[in-house]
Design an enzyme around this catalytic site. Sequence first.
Site, PDB file in Angstrom:
ATOM      1  N   PHE A 401       7.595  -1.445   4.339  1.00 16.08           N
ATOM      2  CA  PHE A 401       7.165  -2.790   4.714  1.00 16.08           C
ATOM      3  C   PHE A 401       7.499  -3.823   3.638  1.00 16.08           C
ATOM      4  O   PHE A 401       6.723  -4.749   3.394  1.00 16.08           O
ATOM      5  CB  PHE A 401       5.658  -2.818   5.010  1.00 16.08           C
ATOM      6  CG  PHE A 401       5.178  -1.599   5.729  1.00 16.08           C
ATOM      7  CD1 PHE A 401       5.549  -1.367   7.040  1.00 16.08           C
ATOM      8  CD2 PHE A 401       4.385  -0.663   5.093  1.00 16.08           C
ATOM      9  CE1 PHE A 401       5.127  -0.231   7.707  1.00 16.08           C
ATOM     10  CE2 PHE A 401       3.974   0.485   5.746  1.00 16.08           C
ATOM     11  CZ  PHE A 401       4.343   0.700   7.060  1.00 16.08           C
ATOM     12  N   CYS A 402       8.654  -3.663   3.005  1.00 19.19           N
ATOM     13  CA  CYS A 402       9.104  -4.594   1.964  1.00 19.19           C
ATOM     14  C   CYS A 402       8.059  -4.733   0.862  1.00 19.19           C
ATOM     15  O   CYS A 402       7.858  -5.808   0.306  1.00 19.19           O
ATOM     16  CB  CYS A 402       9.420  -5.969   2.568  1.00 19.19           C
ATOM     17  SG  CYS A 402      10.794  -5.930   3.729  1.00 19.19           S
ATOM     18  N   ASN A 403       7.358  -3.646   0.567  1.00 16.76           N
ATOM     19  CA  ASN A 403       6.368  -3.654  -0.510  1.00 16.76           C
ATOM     20  C   ASN A 403       6.465  -2.310  -1.231  1.00 16.76           C
ATOM     21  O   ASN A 403       5.630  -1.419  -1.038  1.00 16.76           O
ATOM     22  CB  ASN A 403       4.967  -3.883   0.049  1.00 16.76           C
ATOM     23  CG  ASN A 403       3.948  -4.175  -1.038  1.00 16.76           C
ATOM     24  OD1 ASN A 403       4.087  -3.746  -2.179  1.00 16.76           O
ATOM     25  ND2 ASN A 403       2.907  -4.914  -0.678  1.00 16.76           N
TER      26      ASN A 403
END
Length: 1566
Positions: A401-403
């Site tokens: 999740f782009c984290n």
Amino acid sequence: MLALLSMTYQLWSQYGYGGNMQDMLDQEFTRMKAATLYPESLVRDYCQDISRNVYAGNPHSHSPSSRLTHDTVEKVRLRVLQHFNATPEEYSVIFTSGCTAALKLVAESFPWRPHAESEAGSLLCYLTDSHTSAVGMRGVTSARGVVALAVSPQDVENRARAQGEDTACQTPHLFCYPAQSNFSGRKYPLGHVKGIQTRRLYPACEHRGRWFVLLDAASHVSCSPLNLQECPADFIPVSFYKMFGFPTGLGALLVRNDAAGILKKTYFGGGTAAAYLSGEDYYVHAANISDRFEDGTVAFLDIIAVNHGFEALHRITGGMHNIQQHTFGLARYTYMLLSSLCHGNGQPVAQIYTEGQFESPSTQGAILNFNLVDSRGQIIGYSQVDRMASLYSIHVRTGCFCNTGACQSFLGITNQQMKRNLQAGHVCGDSIDLVDGQPTGSVRVSFGYMSTFEDCQKFLNFVAECFVEKPLTVDQARLQKLKIVTVASQDLNEDPPIMTTNGEIYKVEEKEKPTKASSKGFRHSSALSRHQGAHTLTNIYIYPVKSCGAYEVHDWPVGPLGLLYDRGWMVVNGNGVCLSQKREARLCLIRPQVHLPSNKLLLQAPGMDTISVRLENNTQIHTSYRVCQSKVCGDRVETVDCGDEAASWLSDFLGQPCRLIRQSPDFTRDMKKRPSGAATSASLSLVNEAQYLMINRASVELIQKLMSSRQDDCEGDQLLDTQNVISRFRANLVIAGVEPYEEDNWSHLIIGNTRFMVSGQCRRCQMVGVDQDTGTKTKEPLLSLSAYRNGKVTFGVYLTHQIPEDSTTVPMGAEKRLIGPLCYLHFGAFLAENSPRINPAPCLHSQKVPFFIDFSQPADFSLNHTINMYLTSEEGISLGVWHTVPESQWQEAQGKDLAWYQNSLSSGSPVFIYLHGNTGSRAATHRVGVAKVLSALGYHVLVPDYRGFGDSTGEPTEAGLTTDALYVYNWVKARSRNSLVVIWGHSLGTGVATNTAVKLIEQGAVFDGVILEGAFNSAGQKLSIHPFVWYTDKEEVVLWMNTVGPYHNRQETYKYFSLPFCVGSKKTISHYHETLGEALQGVELEFSGLDIKFKDEVMQTTYCEIDLDKAKRDAFVYAIKNHYWYQMYIDDLPIWGIVGEADENGEDHYLWTYKKLEIGFNGNRIVDVNLTSEGKVRLVPNTRIAMSYSVKWKKSDVKFEDRFDKYLDPSFFQHRIHWFSIFNSFMMVIFLVGLVSMILMRTLRKDYARYSKEEEMDDMDRDLGDEYGWKQVHGDVFRPSSHPLIFSSLIGSGCQIFSVSLIVIIVAMVEDLYTERGSMLSTAIFVYAATSPVNGYFGGSLYAKQGGRRWIKQMFIGAFMIPAMVCGTAFFINFIAIYYHASRAIPFGTMVAVCCICFFVILPLNLVGTILGRNLSGQPNFPCRVNAVPRPIPEKKWFMEPAVIVCLGGILPFGSIFIEMYFIFTSFWAYKIYYVYGFMMLVLVILCIVTVCVTIVCTYFLLNAEDYRWQWTSFLSAASTAVYVYMYSFYYYFFKTKMYGLFQTSFYFGYMAVFSTALGIMCDII
């Protein structure tokens, strides 16, 4: 699992938004639901907005369309700030292409300082739990030598220590952290903002310099409120699609103005420069922060969509606080159950990644992150979960999740493992979910405001079905623990909502600030002086509503903002942007008037009814009122919305969504330019630049002469008169007696005793070209003015005034409380609103009893505060009126005479005229009660005992009662000066109050208020739908178009506009099915769009045109060939018209295009409607056909209650044949009863004589043979029937149908049910449901007597036998109706409603009846014992067989009703209204008697043949009547009708089968 899911609503009490969640979903989200899905109303309103308004041109330009675009964009900026509880003085909004672009803008513009020997450089610090876009800022900083420092969430507080403010070192540092983790939904403390800025938290506490905070709010604001007053971050990036779902590709950066100055920009694009040189390195950035950083033209159409997003969000949910509570409840619920689910071996199903246990919405967002685990404890790859979820239409997100930071932390992935995963081929976003058995990501479920508990349950069921090893188990200990935490957390999470939701501030309990106005106003012909001479003031104009028409006054008070109420209101469009005559010239046709005595602003416009708005400009508007923000000439103004009535009125007139707003009383707006010599800056209303605008009549006359002399004058030979030109310049003051343009050189002037300062000249624009009388636009006088002034287009001067220090103030309307002008409420609601003002409380039960009040503790009731006065009207009628003074005057009223009471009316207190609806002693009790309450509130109360009410005598008439009420009103009004006079009608008195209000409107009187309260009204009703059906002159009369269909197929109907008819231009009005019967009968009312007003005749007018292509022509030709005609309604009166006709050869077809309506009225009620179709036009393809209409009104003597008589057909229903058939059936009954009685008596007498003779014989003489006849079967006659369960169910159903028939016929005889659409069917359904206990009682008791044991099964069969038959038939026919697209297709919602009636009304009541029947009469009480062994049945002749008896048994009952069947069939299948229910009742009685006689004879013959199987024979012999009725229906179909087609044929025979079956079941119980 079902039991586990059943605790849904017990876990979170704040689910939903106060309404029906399913209705909202059906209306807004018919598509599948994702995390944030845009509502359909948002897109619909947005499309209407951009199609209605011209948002074109560069927003940086000054064309009308560009200014509209600019103003709308600025309005959206305000709306964004209000949503986050910020003001333009604190923050600026920079629109970007998204949240990522906002982060990039900060990274590129922040003044980074590289590390040097003399000082440490800047730091970029971010939490490890940050989005990729935030971490990516280090790509900019590293190139500039800036150190990037990743901070773990634990270190922020663990390593904190207090530090003093460092003013010596100003090195800028930036700390970036998310308000909510997009990975786990964890909410980080918003207090970190101030902690970092003040260097109390790590890393700021360990590094000197000036710290700025970037709060990444993209994930947080999607489902949670953000109050920037509590966390004043320096930079806040947001993304709008995460909030609304639409528009995409648009975000914003909110910049704190105190920090904006540090941002340094290198590139400059269009619109960002105040000035620059192309040949020299010279550039000055725009002063406005937003303009400085928005390169080029912003995405203004997307920005406009944001405004509709806020509107939709607030309308659907009520605000972000509600969304936060709703979504957290869903996430909490899913977390509890998912974390408690276990495999059959006890292994947990899911590994959930969260810091806590979802204790509070302040620490956890609506995100659930997890991985599923199999029964062996192995992680199930997220790709497999994603694929399976897609099969169930469940949308989840998988991966990191782009984290990456949070992903590593929760999944325990080291940096080396991340690198090895990359070498193994795994990259972000791919489907490689496991590397060496270890997960590379997880599954995330996000909840949006449109998510429901049903969605949660669907997801949990999906997990249980696909990934849980059976049997499914639950960790009960954990679940109970989480439940306890939930209950405790709900009480701690009642955070008040932010006040700025939806761009509106809700102010509560404001302190009263009375408006100050100078008592020294001025009037026409006032002396106007200055140091050189004296002149004359000739005209005074105020413009109460900005850009609307002028209101000329002769004398007027001066207030602190200018002329009192001048430009106090303005009209804004749907986006909150102020409308002017540049954009909407028709504003000039709106004529506002200020009526100071009644404290009202009246709005008038051509073709519109006059409405009123309250004038008060203090906080007595309401205890809670809406405040919004707008802009006037670039200035932000705070305004108050004036309500939906004014908004609807303006929208109807201007043809676009509009609202009326007024300047907030506690908002101050100063002039931009202070006049020379003025000590302070003047305060402004909603004017553009100054308090007053003055023009010189001599200057006007000069411009008029110039216009007449111009050769290229656009007006041709038509010269604008002086008054027309004056009105175009829209001045407040017009003076005379000076030279043209002399006023340009003045510095001040004095009018009366008021000194005015000249503050500048008024620059003119194309708005002066609008004719204020017609709204048309011309080029003059702007052309002549520009030519004469050499391009300096100014005319008139601005003025400001100074109020003398010794001037007194007048509280304009401060003591007035307006109730009306017309409202509907209950007394209890009135008391609930005013109870805080009652001291001492006059009653104990005021909020429990809505009508009658119990005064168990009167406040010194012994005081004589009421007098009975007698007034004599013009008609010589003596009226007794009880007058009660306000409680504050009770002591003073002791011993006072009638004159004192009359004079007290002018004290300024509001006066209530209470028209009660009670008589006798009951009237006195109610009068005293109401008078006591209103008196305690500080009001005068007058209660007339007029004719027909109270204690007076005389025959009450509508005209007489209205005359009395009008006389009392005028008598009070003449003595109360400017006090409010409110008419209050209760119960029967509402009719008199309504009539009085109508009369006052007709007389042009401006009455203060009317309250209609009691049994006939509820809050929020409109006068036009009042039950007394009153219309006022020129009030809208709605013409509804119902259905269209073949004349010979009455039930085959379609929506009127299914044919290519066109609709009128008037605004659409939606219609809903008022009753269940109306929905079942296929009523489809659609607004015609025709403009019809009461008593307002319309000549032949074209209302629309049809572009007739081939497809449309073919549709009309088909309709004409099949004799289509349509039905309409006006005031519930039906009208029929034919679509068209063909010529004799059938080759050419013609359409009727002209509807000629003739409407009859009696008083203020519509009593008759006639339609004449004219204008026959030949149908030719590719032509245009104009549709027209006309309306003619005529007086009629028809009474309102008799207006449906014209639709009845007495010559048909009361024909002699009908009477003769009834008489014939009656004579047949007499003959049959006598015959049956004689036969039975003679037969029974002979049998008894024979049996008695045999008993007297000796045993030797007695016949040794067996007995014969009916006596032989006495031991078997009470034997249970075959199939007792079905038999008893039929008997119970028959009893219920008979009860329904009897009750409905009686109701129809008493009430004219035919006057209301669907009322007969609705009544029948209601009565059938209510009589369900009858079915259960008789069916259950009979089944018990016959020894039945499966009574529950019998109860179910009895309850659903008839509904199943009817619904099954309807379901089959509904398939055909849907195929035909007919209006008779029953809506799904109606089907659900019928099913709910069956399951939740009929079934429970049937159960009650069954239990009562079994307990009260379920024991057998037969007169003789039943033989243990059945007796053999001897052979008998063929005509004694049960089948023959059954066939013959129905002939006579059918013969007694078949004539009536003809009339009933004709009324249902043809176009007749059946109303002779007295005949139907008589026929029902005849049918009962005939059926009883026939069944007795049939039973006797059968028993006499020693056949004891009489139950079914008796049942079927009566029920066979239905067979003959159904056979008769075949005859009627083929010989009495011209029906055709599959739909009509199926409908006819299907429902005739239902009718016949029901008739047969009813006859069997007789």
